[in-house]
Design an enzyme around this catalytic site. Structure first.
Site, short mmCIF file in Angstrom:
data_model
loop_
_atom_site.label_atom_id
_atom_site.label_comp_id
_atom_site.label_asym_id
_atom_site.label_seq_id
_atom_site.Cartn_x
_atom_site.Cartn_y
_atom_site.Cartn_z
N ARG A 1 -1.39 137.49 102.27
CA ARG A 1 -1.35 137.18 103.69
C ARG A 1 -1.13 138.41 104.56
O ARG A 1 -1.36 138.36 105.77
CB ARG A 1 -0.26 136.15 103.97
CG ARG A 1 -0.58 134.77 103.43
CD ARG A 1 0.56 133.80 103.69
NE ARG A 1 1.76 134.17 102.95
CZ ARG A 1 2.89 133.46 102.98
NH1 ARG A 1 2.97 132.37 103.73
NH2 ARG A 1 3.93 133.85 102.27
N LYS B 1 4.27 131.61 83.51
CA LYS B 1 5.18 130.48 83.34
C LYS B 1 5.93 130.25 84.64
O LYS B 1 6.04 131.18 85.45
CB LYS B 1 6.15 130.73 82.18
CG LYS B 1 7.32 131.66 82.50
CD LYS B 1 8.32 131.65 81.38
CE LYS B 1 9.57 132.42 81.76
NZ LYS B 1 10.43 131.80 82.75
N HIS C 1 5.57 136.73 78.68
CA HIS C 1 5.69 138.19 78.49
C HIS C 1 6.50 138.56 77.25
O HIS C 1 6.36 139.65 76.72
CB HIS C 1 6.29 138.84 79.74
CG HIS C 1 7.75 138.58 79.93
ND1 HIS C 1 8.23 137.46 80.57
CD2 HIS C 1 8.84 139.28 79.54
CE1 HIS C 1 9.54 137.50 80.60
NE2 HIS C 1 9.95 138.58 79.98
N LYS D 1 6.21 141.83 73.71
CA LYS D 1 7.21 142.81 73.30
C LYS D 1 6.96 143.29 71.87
O LYS D 1 6.59 142.51 70.99
CB LYS D 1 8.63 142.22 73.43
CG LYS D 1 9.06 141.99 74.87
CD LYS D 1 10.47 141.47 74.95
CE LYS D 1 10.92 141.31 76.39
NZ LYS D 1 11.07 142.61 77.08
N GLU E 1 22.09 136.82 79.09
CA GLU E 1 22.07 137.73 80.23
C GLU E 1 23.48 137.86 80.78
O GLU E 1 24.25 136.89 80.79
CB GLU E 1 21.13 137.21 81.32
CG GLU E 1 19.67 137.14 80.90
CD GLU E 1 18.79 136.62 82.02
OE1 GLU E 1 18.23 137.45 82.75
OE2 GLU E 1 18.69 135.38 82.16
N ASP F 1 13.83 127.18 81.74
CA ASP F 1 13.46 128.54 82.13
C ASP F 1 13.09 129.40 80.94
O ASP F 1 12.09 130.14 80.99
CB ASP F 1 14.62 129.18 82.90
CG ASP F 1 14.26 130.52 83.52
OD1 ASP F 1 13.09 130.70 83.92
OD2 ASP F 1 15.13 131.39 83.60
N HIS G 1 10.14 131.01 75.80
CA HIS G 1 10.50 132.19 75.03
C HIS G 1 11.11 131.85 73.66
O HIS G 1 10.66 132.34 72.63
CB HIS G 1 11.52 133.05 75.80
CG HIS G 1 11.01 133.57 77.10
ND1 HIS G 1 9.67 133.76 77.37
CD2 HIS G 1 11.66 133.95 78.23
CE1 HIS G 1 9.53 134.24 78.60
NE2 HIS G 1 10.72 134.34 79.13
N LYS H 1 23.31 132.64 81.35
CA LYS H 1 23.60 133.71 82.29
C LYS H 1 25.11 133.91 82.38
O LYS H 1 25.89 133.02 82.04
CB LYS H 1 23.01 133.38 83.66
CG LYS H 1 21.48 133.34 83.66
CD LYS H 1 20.92 133.13 85.06
CE LYS H 1 19.39 133.19 85.05
NZ LYS H 1 18.89 134.53 84.69
#
Length: 514
Positions: A68, A175, A205, A209, A243, A262, A267, A365
């Site tokens: 945009r 995803k 992704h 790896k 994490e 998530d 994964h 997390k």
């Protein structure tokens, strides 16, 4: 000559052995929707430059941004250069950049703007004529899933998705691949109305790896491991993605999604499939995908899920010498949100190889540290010789595959302590990519973008894998929803709620502390 390719001074013998050269992308362009997002700026644009700098893109490659912003080609090129300067893995090379920048274009417009898609068609035609992209174009949808339908429809209506003979058109989807099984099937219906299945690339992704791909080499290129990789010798498997940060500014995405949707659905279930799969007959996409799908189809769940899962929310507290907010105090999170920031599952695989071996998956997390690993923990050795020691004095052998941040493999085994007494203690042998190889690993998006341009799909899950993953996770999500209330609170910097420890304690096991 490819962008960044070796000059005349390069060693021809070395070049003949450089297998990268057979993987140079052909004439093509990448049309990037969502160019102003963090993913495009921090990962995609730098990965494209790094591919060019490594000599893996042709001189005819072009990058088209669609967004945009009221940018000219030159302004967009400046944005790309700024992203490359900040985030590229390889050193900046002005000559490589100039050749890449010559193929950079920008099309301004909204996703539902017919005039904008008309301009995109003109832009692609101009690149075919002046840049030599030859009608080969990939459309990377780095956009919210709710925008997929309108973008795919516009691509189809303007004839952008239909290649002529000898050309190709592909679409790349990030995803999440849906919110549950039903939405994943609907998303697939929308995309495959426009693009055939073999032209749809679903990016996870993690599969790009280096260490994830090394799982196959570790298992099938070494006689040391594969004979032991089964229920006769393995006690259990732990797959962890931890994490040490909170959700940051992702409240709009994260609330209502949670840790399981998530990262576990994609994964971690992909890591499980690669760890547990049988040896494929080749590295062809069909053969690799078939074996992964067999594993996911063999996952069994009990009727009562209460003893096979745990979930939690991080609370406020101190972590790393800093006072941090709890999940419910984060900006944009409702006061009574039931979204989990930690999830753990026990899964069982009903095959001859893995019968009786539990697979424990956890993600969260604000945990103790940032780490992703697969730990294959072996059964205890019979305590026949060391009778002065109890069985608990001996640890369990383990092969630990570290996916991030320090890519490598650790083997844990018992060794005699030096001295006159017979004392055995656990020690480790460690392999790290950074110590053993002089060349740094490519960033995951480098490999995946190159594979899209080459049309090589082994690292991309197909729809069957996506649906099988949702069939595993959906029952847990429905069970958690039936409980009502909020997930169990846990202290930031810990390894999750007490219920996660109970999950393994019921089986007489404990979580690893990476």
């Amino acid at each position: 000559m490819p962008l960044g390719s070796p000059t005349k001074q390069s060693n021809p013998l070395r070049d003949s052995r450089d297998r990268r050269l057979s993987r140079i992308a052909g004439p093509s362009s990448l049309v990037l929707f969502g160019v102003t997002g963090d993913l495009a700026r921090k990962k995609l644009m730098p990965a494209i430059y790094d591919l060019a700098n490594r000599g893996l893109l042709p001189p005819s490659f072009a990058l088209v941004g669609f967004g945009r912003r009221d940018w000219s080609d030159e302004q967009f090129s400046s944005e790309v250069k700024d992203a490359v300067s900040q985030y590229a893995r390889t050193p900046f090379n002005e000559a490589v950049w100039e050749q890449l920048a010559a193929g950079v274009r920008f099309v301004q417009g909204n996703f539902d703007d017919d005039d904008a898609f008309g301009r995109l068609k003109e832009c692609i035609g101009e690149l075919d004529a002046t840049r030599g992209t030859r009608g080969n174009h990939a459309f990377y949808l780095s956009i919210p899933p709710n925008a997929f339908e309108v973008v795919c429809q516009k691509l189809s209506e303007h004839g952008l998705a239909q290649p002529e003979d000898g050309q190709w058109r592909r679409v790349v989807i990030e995803k999440p691949f849906g919110h549950d099984l039903e939405s994943a099937q609907e998303l697939n219906r929308i995309v495959e109305q426009v693009f055939p299945p073999d032209a749809v690339f679903r990016i996870d992704h993690y599969l790009g790896k280096e260490t994830v791909q090394n799982i196959l080499a570790l298992r099938f290129a070494n006689q040391l491991f594969e004979p032991l990789w089964n229920a006769n010798h393995v006690d259990h498997v732990q797959i962890t993605m931890a994490e040490d940060i909170g959700i940051g500014g992702r409240a709009g995405y994260y609330d209502g999604v949670g840790a399981a949707r998530d990262v576990i659905q994609n994964h971690l279930l992909q890591l499980l499939a690669l760890t547990a799969m049988e040896e494929p007959i080749s590295f062809a996409a069909k053969d690799l995908r078939n074996e992964k799908e067999k594993v996911l189809a063999a996952v069994t769940l009990p009727d009562d899920l209460s003893g096979h899962s745990a979930r939690g929310q991080y609370a406020a507290g101190w972590q790393g010498g800093e006072q941090v907010r709890g999940f419910l105090e984060e900006d944009g999170i409702p006061e009574y949100s039931a979204t989990e920031t930690f999830a753990a599952l026990r899964l069982d695989i009903h095959t001859r190889r893995w019968s009786g071996v539990p697979f424990y998956l956890r993600a969260g997390k604000r945990l103790g540290r940032r780490v992703t690993e697969i730990a294959v923990v072996f059964k205890r050795a019979p305590n026949l010789l060391f009778r002065d020691h109890s069985e608990e004095d001996f640890g369990q052998n383990a092969v630990v595959i570290r996916v991030q941040p320090d890519e490598g493999v650790t083997i844990r085994f018992g060794s005699k302590v030096p001295g006159t007494q017979t004392e055995v203690r656990d020690v480790t042998m460690d392999f790290g990519y950074g110590h053993s190889f002089t060349e740094s690993s490519p960033e995951a998006y480098e490999r995946l973008i190159l594979d899209v341009l080459l049309g090589e799909p082994p690292l991309f899950p197909r729809q069957e894998e996506v649906e099988l993953s949702w069939r595993i996770l959906d029952p847990f999500e429905k069970y958690w929803e039936s409980l009502g209330g909020q997930p169990e609170a846990y202290v930031p910097g810990s390894w999750g709620p007490a219920s996660a420890d109970d999950l393994l304690a019921r089986d007489g096991r404990t979580w690893r502390r990476p």
